[in-house]
Write a protein that holds these residues in place. Structure first.
Motif, PDB file in Angstrom:
ATOM      1  N   ASP A 172       0.811  -1.222   0.000  1.00  0.00           N
ATOM      2  CA  ASP A 172       0.000   0.000   0.000  1.00  0.00           C
ATOM      3  C   ASP A 172       0.843   1.271   0.000  1.00  0.00           C
ATOM      4  O   ASP A 172       0.434   2.294  -0.544  1.00  0.00           O
ATOM      5  N   GLU A 173       2.010   1.246   0.637  1.00  0.00           N
ATOM      6  CA  GLU A 173       2.838   2.440   0.728  1.00  0.00           C
ATOM      7  C   GLU A 173       3.557   2.704  -0.595  1.00  0.00           C
ATOM      8  O   GLU A 173       4.320   1.870  -1.074  1.00  0.00           O
ATOM      9  N   PRO A 174       3.337   3.864  -1.220  1.00  0.00           N
ATOM     10  CA  PRO A 174       4.004   4.177  -2.491  1.00  0.00           C
ATOM     11  C   PRO A 174       5.519   4.201  -2.332  1.00  0.00           C
ATOM     12  O   PRO A 174       6.050   4.619  -1.300  1.00  0.00           O
ATOM     13  N   GLU A 179       4.228   6.053  -8.256  1.00  0.00           N
ATOM     14  CA  GLU A 179       3.211   5.385  -7.445  1.00  0.00           C
ATOM     15  C   GLU A 179       2.419   6.392  -6.611  1.00  0.00           C
ATOM     16  O   GLU A 179       1.197   6.245  -6.464  1.00  0.00           O
ATOM     17  N   ARG A 180       3.087   7.400  -6.096  1.00  0.00           N
ATOM     18  CA  ARG A 180       2.383   8.392  -5.281  1.00  0.00           C
ATOM     19  C   ARG A 180       1.393   9.209  -6.108  1.00  0.00           C
ATOM     20  O   ARG A 180       0.266   9.470  -5.669  1.00  0.00           O
ATOM     21  N   GLU A 181       1.801   9.599  -7.293  1.00  0.00           N
ATOM     22  CA  GLU A 181       0.992  10.510  -8.091  1.00  0.00           C
ATOM     23  C   GLU A 181      -0.033   9.814  -8.984  1.00  0.00           C
ATOM     24  O   GLU A 181      -1.059  10.411  -9.322  1.00  0.00           O
ATOM     25  N   HIS A 182       0.232   8.551  -9.365  1.00  0.00           N
ATOM     26  CA  HIS A 182      -0.637   7.894 -10.335  1.00  0.00           C
ATOM     27  C   HIS A 182      -1.260   6.585  -9.843  1.00  0.00           C
ATOM     28  O   HIS A 182      -2.074   5.994 -10.549  1.00  0.00           O
ATOM     29  N   ASP A 183      -0.862   6.127  -8.644  1.00  0.00           N
ATOM     30  CA  ASP A 183      -1.407   4.858  -8.147  1.00  0.00           C
ATOM     31  C   ASP A 183      -1.625   4.936  -6.635  1.00  0.00           C
ATOM     32  O   ASP A 183      -1.255   4.036  -5.892  1.00  0.00           O
ATOM     33  N   ALA A 184      -2.239   6.013  -6.191  1.00  0.00           N
ATOM     34  CA  ALA A 184      -2.424   6.247  -4.753  1.00  0.00           C
ATOM     35  C   ALA A 184      -3.216   5.132  -4.087  1.00  0.00           C
ATOM     36  O   ALA A 184      -2.992   4.811  -2.915  1.00  0.00           O
ATOM     37  N   ARG A 185      -4.151   4.530  -4.812  1.00  0.00           N
ATOM     38  CA  ARG A 185      -4.973   3.463  -4.239  1.00  0.00           C
ATOM     39  C   ARG A 185      -4.405   2.064  -4.483  1.00  0.00           C
ATOM     40  O   ARG A 185      -5.034   1.069  -4.142  1.00  0.00           O
TER      41      ARG A 185
END
Length: 289
Positions: A172-174, A179-185
């Motif tokens: 779950d942790e980017p 990952e932070r900007e485009h796959d937050a979920r």
């Protein structure tokens, strides 16, 4: 002949002869490595091999030399590239629309035709013609098929995530900006992990032995990947920023492989910052410079 990374090892006459007869213009370490690997596979009667490692590690170069070495040893080796089994651009765009936009980018687990690949590997071990896809990175889609005669002695699969396994901990942790900007979920990451635990795990089970080209780190991967861009037509080259974003698609799995495969792969090839073999381990035997 001095085997790079194996100063204490006395190569056989067959290995020395093979080394002398493969492409003299190729990197010396990789020529020696190819001769050693094929000699080992002949002795153990290995039929399916995987070669994994970060982008720019030299998997394609090693694969070409391995095929040449097979001819010297009197066996037929067919080298397949995981890249050639990437889904077409249209298939990935449909996947991006249905699952997650990041799946439009080729390469991560979940963007390959794994069942087609497994079928091709099995078919190549039997007599008869086998149609193998070819992927054009310039156009980012499949360019056609190559017809290959089956009945080969050894099938080698090379690819950046060959040998990778699914995560054993929370994802779950980017990990990076992508990952932070485009796959937050974590929907994209979850799709990748599901693929690794399913079809890619079955693919790994098909491999009798695994060779891991251990890159020195992600900085080297970015640098080597950028150097590869110089080999492409100017209009198709990625910039340094684009290469960095592209590599972020692969970062999580690359880091996982660097942490786990040195203790599980059958052969571990340590590469230094200058792309040279600095150490080599054959399961129970390990030496280094």
């Amino acid at each position: 002949m001095r085997i790079a990374g194996l100063a204490n090892m006395a190569p056989s006459d067959a290995v020395r002869d093979c080394y002398r007869r493969v492409d003299a213009h190729a990197p010396d370490d990789y020529r020696q490595l190819a001769a050693l690997l094929v000699d080992d596979w002949c002795r153990r009667e290995v039929a399916t091999v995987g070669i994994g490692g970060g982008q720019g590690a030299g998997k394609s170069t090693l694969g070409r030399l391995i095929a040449e070495a097979g001819t010297v040893f009197g066996i037929r080796i067919e080298v397949l590239s995981l890249d050639d089994f990437c889904l077409t651009k249209e298939e990935r765009l449909r996947l991006a629309e249905m699952v997650h936009p990041l799946l439009a980018t080729r390469g991560p687990p979940g963007t390959h035709a794994v069942e087609r690949l497994r079928d091709a590997m099995a078919a190549l071990r039997q007599p008869g013609a086998v149609d193998v896809p070819r992927f054009d990175k310039g156009t980012d889609t499949r360019s056609g098929f190559a017809r290959i005669d089956g009945g080969v002695d050894v099938v080698v699969l090379e690819g950046w995530c060959v040998g990778a396994s699914a995560a054993e901990c929370d994802i779950d942790e980017p990990l990076n900006a992508l990952e932070r900007e485009h796959d937050a979920r974590a929907r994209w990451r979850s799709h990748i992990e599901t693929a690794l635990g399913g079809p890619y795990a079955k693919l790994n089970e098909d491999l009798e032995t695994l060779v891991f080209l251990k890159v020195p780190g992600l900085a080297a991967v970015r640098r080597w990947r950028l150097q590869q861009e110089d080999e492409r037509p100017p209009g198709q080259r990625l910039s340094a920023a684009e290469v960095n974003t592209f590599v972020e698609h692969y970062e999580r799995i690359t880091r996982r492989m660097l942490a786990s495969l040195p203790s599980t792969a059958d052969v571990v090839v340590d590469l230094d910052d200058h792309h040279r073999v600095s150490g080599l381990s054959f399961r129970t035997t390990s030496t280094g410079r």
